[in-house]
Structure formats: C-alpha cells, structure tokens
Write a protein that holds these residues in place. Sequence first.
Motif, PDB file in Angstrom:
ATOM      1  N   ASP A  33       0.826  -1.200   0.000  1.00 29.79           N
ATOM      2  CA  ASP A  33       0.000   0.000   0.000  1.00 29.79           C
ATOM      3  C   ASP A  33       0.866   1.258   0.000  1.00 29.79           C
ATOM      4  OD1 ASP A  33      -2.239  -1.547   0.025  1.00 29.79           O
ATOM      5  OD2 ASP A  33      -2.589  -1.383   2.178  1.00 29.79           O
ATOM      6  N   THR A  34       0.224   2.361  -0.318  1.00 26.95           N
ATOM      7  CA  THR A  34       0.894   3.661  -0.307  1.00 26.95           C
ATOM      8  C   THR A  34       0.403   4.461   0.899  1.00 26.95           C
ATOM      9  OG1 THR A  34       1.175   3.737  -2.712  1.00 26.95           O
ATOM     10  CG2 THR A  34       1.155   5.837  -1.545  1.00 26.95           C
ATOM     11  N   MET A  35       1.310   5.121   1.570  1.00 27.49           N
ATOM     12  CA  MET A  35       0.963   5.970   2.711  1.00 27.49           C
ATOM     13  C   MET A  35       1.287   7.419   2.360  1.00 27.49           C
ATOM     14  SD  MET A  35      -0.084   6.292   5.956  1.00 27.49           S
ATOM     15  CE  MET A  35       0.220   4.769   6.888  1.00 27.49           C
ATOM     16  N   LEU A  36       0.266   8.263   2.365  1.00 28.58           N
ATOM     17  CA  LEU A  36       0.436   9.689   2.110  1.00 28.58           C
ATOM     18  C   LEU A  36       0.220  10.462   3.400  1.00 28.58           C
ATOM     19  CD1 LEU A  36      -1.510  10.154  -1.264  1.00 28.58           C
ATOM     20  CD2 LEU A  36       0.914   9.657  -0.922  1.00 28.58           C
ATOM     21  N   VAL A  37       0.958  11.539   3.556  1.00 35.71           N
ATOM     22  CA  VAL A  37       0.837  12.394   4.735  1.00 35.71           C
ATOM     23  C   VAL A  37       0.599  13.830   4.272  1.00 35.71           C
ATOM     24  CG1 VAL A  37       1.857  13.162   6.891  1.00 35.71           C
ATOM     25  CG2 VAL A  37       2.462  10.914   5.966  1.00 35.71           C
ATOM     26  N   CYS A  38      -0.515  14.394   4.716  1.00 37.71           N
ATOM     27  CA  CYS A  38      -0.822  15.795   4.432  1.00 37.71           C
ATOM     28  C   CYS A  38      -0.693  16.553   5.749  1.00 37.71           C
ATOM     29  CB  CYS A  38      -2.232  15.932   3.863  1.00 37.71           C
ATOM     30  SG  CYS A  38      -2.627  17.592   3.276  1.00 37.71           S
ATOM     31  N   SER A  39       0.245  17.486   5.816  1.00 33.59           N
ATOM     32  CA  SER A  39       0.534  18.195   7.055  1.00 33.59           C
ATOM     33  C   SER A  39       0.246  19.678   6.889  1.00 33.59           C
ATOM     34  CB  SER A  39       2.007  18.004   7.450  1.00 33.59           C
ATOM     35  OG  SER A  39       2.316  16.626   7.626  1.00 33.59           O
ATOM     36  N   ALA A  40      -0.387  20.245   7.906  1.00 26.64           N
ATOM     37  CA  ALA A  40      -0.658  21.685   7.943  1.00 26.64           C
ATOM     38  C   ALA A  40       0.092  22.284   9.123  1.00 26.64           C
ATOM     39  CB  ALA A  40      -2.156  21.943   8.075  1.00 26.64           C
ATOM     40  N   TYR A  41       0.881  23.320   8.859  1.00 28.52           N
ATOM     41  CA  TYR A  41       1.733  23.921   9.888  1.00 28.52           C
ATOM     42  C   TYR A  41       1.403  25.407  10.074  1.00 28.52           C
ATOM     43  CZ  TYR A  41       4.726  19.800   9.146  1.00 28.52           C
ATOM     44  OH  TYR A  41       5.208  18.507   9.035  1.00 28.52           O
ATOM     45  N   ASP A  42       1.654  25.871  11.299  1.00 25.50           N
ATOM     46  CA  ASP A  42       1.699  27.313  11.620  1.00 25.50           C
ATOM     47  C   ASP A  42       0.413  28.049  11.265  1.00 25.50           C
ATOM     48  OD1 ASP A  42       4.366  26.850  12.348  1.00 25.50           O
ATOM     49  OD2 ASP A  42       5.052  27.211  10.295  1.00 25.50           O
ATOM     50  N   PHE A  43      -0.727  27.455  11.583  1.00 23.63           N
ATOM     51  CA  PHE A  43      -1.997  28.112  11.283  1.00 23.63           C
ATOM     52  C   PHE A  43      -2.684  28.569  12.577  1.00 23.63           C
ATOM     53  CE2 PHE A  43      -2.786  23.555  11.534  1.00 23.63           C
ATOM     54  CZ  PHE A  43      -3.865  23.461  12.415  1.00 23.63           C
ATOM     55  N   TYR A  44      -3.534  29.564  12.431  1.00 23.92           N
ATOM     56  CA  TYR A  44      -4.355  30.078  13.526  1.00 23.92           C
ATOM     57  C   TYR A  44      -5.610  30.696  12.917  1.00 23.92           C
ATOM     58  CZ  TYR A  44      -6.092  32.688  17.498  1.00 23.92           C
ATOM     59  OH  TYR A  44      -6.900  33.172  18.493  1.00 23.92           O
ATOM     60  N   PRO A  45      -6.782  30.469  13.511  1.00 21.49           N
ATOM     61  CA  PRO A  45      -7.082  29.755  14.747  1.00 21.49           C
ATOM     62  C   PRO A  45      -7.018  28.239  14.603  1.00 21.49           C
ATOM     63  CG  PRO A  45      -9.091  30.546  13.756  1.00 21.49           C
ATOM     64  CD  PRO A  45      -7.977  31.112  12.924  1.00 21.49           C
ATOM     65  N   LYS A  46      -7.430  27.568  15.667  1.00 22.11           N
ATOM     66  CA  LYS A  46      -7.183  26.138  15.812  1.00 22.11           C
ATOM     67  C   LYS A  46      -7.980  25.283  14.841  1.00 22.11           C
ATOM     68  CE  LYS A  46      -7.318  22.486  19.335  1.00 22.11           C
ATOM     69  NZ  LYS A  46      -7.565  22.194  20.773  1.00 22.11           N
ATOM     70  N   HIS A  47      -9.220  25.616  14.608  1.00 22.86           N
ATOM     71  CA  HIS A  47     -10.098  24.735  13.846  1.00 22.86           C
ATOM     72  C   HIS A  47      -9.684  24.689  12.372  1.00 22.86           C
ATOM     73  CE1 HIS A  47     -12.681  24.106  17.251  1.00 22.86           C
ATOM     74  NE2 HIS A  47     -12.857  25.408  17.396  1.00 22.86           N
ATOM     75  N   ARG A  95      -9.904  21.820   8.742  1.00 19.24           N
ATOM     76  CA  ARG A  95     -10.485  20.592   8.175  1.00 19.24           C
ATOM     77  C   ARG A  95      -9.573  20.072   7.078  1.00 19.24           C
ATOM     78  NH1 ARG A  95     -16.647  19.932   5.775  1.00 19.24           N
ATOM     79  NH2 ARG A  95     -16.672  17.651   5.701  1.00 19.24           N
ATOM     80  N   VAL A  96      -9.124  18.834   7.231  1.00 19.12           N
ATOM     81  CA  VAL A  96      -8.250  18.190   6.249  1.00 19.12           C
ATOM     82  C   VAL A  96      -8.942  16.920   5.771  1.00 19.12           C
ATOM     83  CG1 VAL A  96      -5.978  17.217   5.786  1.00 19.12           C
ATOM     84  CG2 VAL A  96      -6.212  19.096   7.423  1.00 19.12           C
ATOM     85  N   THR A  97      -9.237  16.836   4.485  1.00 21.68           N
ATOM     86  CA  THR A  97      -9.918  15.673   3.921  1.00 21.68           C
ATOM     87  C   THR A  97      -9.154  15.144   2.711  1.00 21.68           C
ATOM     88  OG1 THR A  97     -11.336  17.128   2.586  1.00 21.68           O
ATOM     89  CG2 THR A  97     -12.203  16.378   4.711  1.00 21.68           C
ATOM     90  N   TRP A  98      -9.429  13.888   2.382  1.00 20.32           N
ATOM     91  CA  TRP A  98      -8.809  13.234   1.230  1.00 20.32           C
ATOM     92  C   TRP A  98      -9.859  12.964   0.171  1.00 20.32           C
ATOM     93  CZ3 TRP A  98      -3.620  12.734   0.939  1.00 20.32           C
ATOM     94  CH2 TRP A  98      -2.885  12.803   2.130  1.00 20.32           C
ATOM     95  N   HIS A  99      -9.459  13.138  -1.098  1.00 20.02           N
ATOM     96  CA  HIS A  99     -10.353  12.863  -2.211  1.00 20.02           C
ATOM     97  C   HIS A  99      -9.627  11.965  -3.218  1.00 20.02           C
ATOM     98  CE1 HIS A  99     -13.559  15.919  -1.309  1.00 20.02           C
ATOM     99  NE2 HIS A  99     -12.588  16.316  -0.501  1.00 20.02           N
ATOM    100  N   VAL A 125      -5.436  11.414  -6.467  1.00 23.35           N
ATOM    101  CA  VAL A 125      -5.601  11.566  -5.019  1.00 23.35           C
ATOM    102  C   VAL A 125      -5.208  12.979  -4.626  1.00 23.35           C
ATOM    103  CG1 VAL A 125      -4.927  10.708  -2.748  1.00 23.35           C
ATOM    104  CG2 VAL A 125      -5.141   9.114  -4.670  1.00 23.35           C
ATOM    105  N   SER A 126      -6.066  13.617  -3.818  1.00 26.39           N
ATOM    106  CA  SER A 126      -5.830  14.999  -3.419  1.00 26.39           C
ATOM    107  C   SER A 126      -6.073  15.161  -1.928  1.00 26.39           C
ATOM    108  CB  SER A 126      -6.758  15.958  -4.177  1.00 26.39           C
ATOM    109  OG  SER A 126      -6.611  15.807  -5.581  1.00 26.39           O
ATOM    110  N   CYS A 127      -5.316  16.075  -1.331  1.00 19.35           N
ATOM    111  CA  CYS A 127      -5.542  16.510   0.042  1.00 19.35           C
ATOM    112  C   CYS A 127      -6.206  17.888  -0.022  1.00 19.35           C
ATOM    113  CB  CYS A 127      -4.228  16.569   0.818  1.00 19.35           C
ATOM    114  SG  CYS A 127      -4.368  17.318   2.456  1.00 19.35           S
ATOM    115  N   VAL A 128      -7.357  18.022   0.630  1.00 24.39           N
ATOM    116  CA  VAL A 128      -8.113  19.271   0.608  1.00 24.39           C
ATOM    117  C   VAL A 128      -8.089  19.880   2.007  1.00 24.39           C
ATOM    118  CG1 VAL A 128     -10.339  20.357   0.144  1.00 24.39           C
ATOM    119  CG2 VAL A 128      -9.596  18.381  -1.214  1.00 24.39           C
TER     120      VAL A 128
END
Length: 266
Positions: A150-164, A166-170, A209-212
Amino acid sequence: MNCTALVENPQHSGLTVYNMKCFTFLLFLYLFSRSVVDCAADGKGYFIFIDNWCAWYTREPEQVEFLIDWYFNEQFTMRYNSTVGNWTGFTPAGLIFASMYNENIYEVKQKILERQLICVDNTDLLFTGMDLNMAEPNITLTEITTSSHDTMLVCSAYDFYPKHIRVTWHRNGQEVTSGVTLTDVMTNGDGSYHVHSFLEFTPGRQDRVSCVVEHISLREPKIYDWDSSFNQSERSFVIGGVCALLLGAVILSSGLIHYRRRRSVI
C-alpha cells in the motif's frame, strides 16, 4: 448548576435513588429550559457535561458547523452536528437519546435556530476580532515508504491560527474516509497550531488523489494533488531501467574510447 451525586457505595439504596432523581431532574431541565450545563458526579468528572461550540472552516456563514458534545460520567455519549442535521449516539444510552431527539420535530427546529443565533449571526464579529492574528496554514504532501504494497500519504498543515481546520482526502473526485488517520490539532507553543492526516491505500494506475484543506484564513479550500501517474513498483522498474541505460551508455563510451585509442596507435 452543580448537583453532587454520590455513587461510590452501591449498597446504599438511598444514594442510588438520589442519583436517579438528580439525573431525571437535570434531564427535565435540559429538555425544557436548556439552562443546565453540567452536574458534578465527584471530584474527578461530571455526571452530565454538555459542550456547545461553533466551527468555522471558511468565511462563509453558511458553512459554519454547530456542534453539541454530550458527556455522561466522563464518557462521550452523543453529538449533534448541524452539517449532518441530527444527533449521533456513541453509547447504548446515547443511541436511545439520539433517536428520541431526531424524531422530535421541535428539537430539530430549535437546533436550526440555535445555530443561527449562536454561530451564523456572530460570524462577522468573530472575523473582525481574529483578522489581526489569523495565520494561513503551510501545507506539505509527502509519501512514506511502508512494508506493505500500500501507499501511505501524509498531508501536514503547519503554523496556522485559529485552531479549527479541516483536512480531507479525495480520490478521483470522491471524499475518502477509509484508511484515514487524523492526529489531534497540536500547539506549536507560540499560539499557532499543526496537524497531520494520513491516508493508506492501494493506488491504481489512473488514480487522482488529493488533500483538501479548509481553514477560515483561506478564501477557498486549497487542493494539493499527489502525482499518481505510476505507483511504487512502476517507479522501481523505471529507476532500474534508467540505471541500466546509464550503465550501457558508460560501457559503450568506454568501448568507443578504447577503439579510437587502438586506431590512433596503428
């Protein structure tokens, strides 16, 4: 309102009756007045704890989510989600109450009104106060080598504010939920946050495959595509072929140099 419900010694029937009366009284108040927030069970947790909150992922008021988390004896019992439009139970008791609320037309209408009053009507006020501190997430999309096929993808979000956020895969235009793991949103210690989402899947030859990523600092969702033009085995084959071609080119060049030197000596 706090209501002590001692349940440490089940042999004391009086305490059990008091406990049930407390629960019935609080449930009555919650259903008809909405004034009860929690009822302390002991020094460690809560008999009933209800958390109401709003989640803004974009600047559009229509996109705001109104959520209610209901805990019973420190156990996550059920949740209301305005996007889904109903309650979801997570325990046997939660399933019963969720079904009861979902079938109550007045409860459904009241939740729609609460979302409007609590969340939607305060969108402009929220953004006015947060614009000075808002930070757009920095996104990276990487592939991790695993022991399986299998393939493992990692979508990382850094240095954002405020806290909430949403990270989804398509996958081929459709949202993917299976094989997805999302970490908790963690603080960086400077007021900003980071989060990581993992997707494990078996890639097809033509998969897209996309990270949204959706965040209130973004005017519209950001889409990050993974290059799936060929999978890992095909990459290995291509790399091997390239190496073979390079090796052949080196041998051919060496042969030509040796041949020319022999001609020059003759």
